[in-house]
Design a protein around this motif. Structure first.
Motif, PDB file in Angstrom:
ATOM      1  N   ARG A 144       0.612  -1.294   0.231  1.00 42.89           N
ATOM      2  CA  ARG A 144      -0.157  -0.358   0.153  1.00 42.89           C
ATOM      3  C   ARG A 144       1.001   1.607  -0.167  1.00 42.89           C
ATOM      4  O   ARG A 144       2.322   1.354   0.419  1.00 42.89           O
ATOM      5  N   LYS A 145       0.545   2.246  -0.777  1.00 43.49           N
ATOM      6  CA  LYS A 145       0.972   3.286  -0.664  1.00 43.49           C
ATOM      7  C   LYS A 145       1.074   4.383   0.435  1.00 43.49           C
ATOM      8  O   LYS A 145      -0.136   4.142   1.202  1.00 43.49           O
ATOM      9  N   LYS A 146       2.389   4.844   1.139  1.00 44.53           N
ATOM     10  CA  LYS A 146       1.904   5.476   2.634  1.00 44.53           C
ATOM     11  C   LYS A 146       2.202   7.037   2.653  1.00 44.53           C
ATOM     12  O   LYS A 146       2.511   7.799   1.634  1.00 44.53           O
ATOM     13  N   TYR A 147       1.384   7.578   3.079  1.00 44.89           N
ATOM     14  CA  TYR A 147       1.434   8.909   3.449  1.00 44.89           C
ATOM     15  C   TYR A 147       2.836   9.623   3.888  1.00 44.89           C
ATOM     16  O   TYR A 147       3.568   9.144   4.303  1.00 44.89           O
ATOM     17  N   LYS A 149       4.666   9.769   1.126  1.00 44.39           N
ATOM     18  CA  LYS A 149       5.262   9.338   0.084  1.00 44.39           C
ATOM     19  C   LYS A 149       5.144   9.121  -0.947  1.00 44.39           C
ATOM     20  O   LYS A 149       3.772   9.323  -1.060  1.00 44.39           O
ATOM     21  N   LYS A 151       5.450   6.865  -3.543  1.00 48.03           N
ATOM     22  CA  LYS A 151       4.151   5.299  -4.202  1.00 48.03           C
ATOM     23  C   LYS A 151       4.353   4.641  -2.251  1.00 48.03           C
ATOM     24  O   LYS A 151       4.824   5.393  -1.711  1.00 48.03           O
ATOM     25  N   ALA A 152       4.514   3.818  -1.935  1.00 50.51           N
ATOM     26  CA  ALA A 152       4.776   2.680  -1.247  1.00 50.51           C
ATOM     27  C   ALA A 152       5.580   2.904  -0.529  1.00 50.51           C
ATOM     28  O   ALA A 152       6.148   2.950   0.468  1.00 50.51           O
ATOM     29  N   ARG A 153       7.052   3.261  -1.337  1.00 49.04           N
ATOM     30  CA  ARG A 153       8.153   2.835  -0.327  1.00 49.04           C
ATOM     31  C   ARG A 153       8.802   4.305  -0.989  1.00 49.04           C
ATOM     32  O   ARG A 153       9.945   5.332  -0.512  1.00 49.04           O
ATOM     33  N   ARG A 154       8.406   5.138  -2.141  1.00 53.30           N
ATOM     34  CA  ARG A 154       9.569   6.221  -3.008  1.00 53.30           C
ATOM     35  C   ARG A 154       9.359   7.672  -2.213  1.00 53.30           C
ATOM     36  O   ARG A 154       7.968   7.952  -1.855  1.00 53.30           O
TER      37      ARG A 154
END
Length: 161
Positions: A144-147, A149, A151-154
């Protein structure tokens, strides 16, 4: 006091009899009134419901012929792998309904469902399918995409000014 044994033969006589282990009954086919075996397959966000019955090799996915639904040869190869593994190409009619995800996940879900339905129809096919990993659900999902960020990790591009 308890009896004492002076030799191994006396010791064996003193030992209680080992309990008899029940032998598992061989797996029975799970076939409905229409002569079909049913299974559900999952991959990524896709869920496939698959019915397998003996026939001429007719393959329907969501009301379309399989080559029309899975147009790419790679996806057709993925879907047909269980039949090739047990040398049963063209011996079964397949009806599948699949929903969710994209075509790649749907092809994986249909393959998983076909494998489980073949085992439900013919339990002797289980070892051949299990060796290739067709009965194992591929649990990899999109992270899942994190706030904060992109994308998920970028992360967003860093700028000093």
């Amino acid at each position: 006091m308890a009896e004492t044994a002076r030799s191994f033969s006396e010791l064996a006589r003193l030992r209680p009899a080992a309990p008899v282990e029940p032998v598992a009954a061989p797996a029975q086919p799970k076939i409905d009134a229409q002569g079909r075996a049913y299974a559900t397959g999952r991959r990524k966000e896709s869920v496939a419901r698959v019915w397998v019955k003996p026939g001429t090799g007719k393959f329907t996915v969501n009301g379309k012929e399989m080559p029309a639904y899975f147009a790419r040869p790679t996806l057709q190869m993925i879907v047909n792998q269980p039949f090739e593994q047990i040398q049963a190409v063209g011996r079964y009619d397949i009806v599948a309904t699949v929903a969710g995800g994209g075509l790649s996940g749907q092809a994986g879900a249909v393959r998983h469902g076909i494998s489980h339905a073949l085992v439900a129809y013919d339990p002797a096919a289980r070892p051949a399918l299990k060796v290739r990993g067709f009965l194992t659900r591929d649990s990899r999902m999109v992270e899942r995409k994190k706030y904060g960020k992109a994308k998920a990790r970028r992360s967003f591009q860093f700028s000093k000014r």
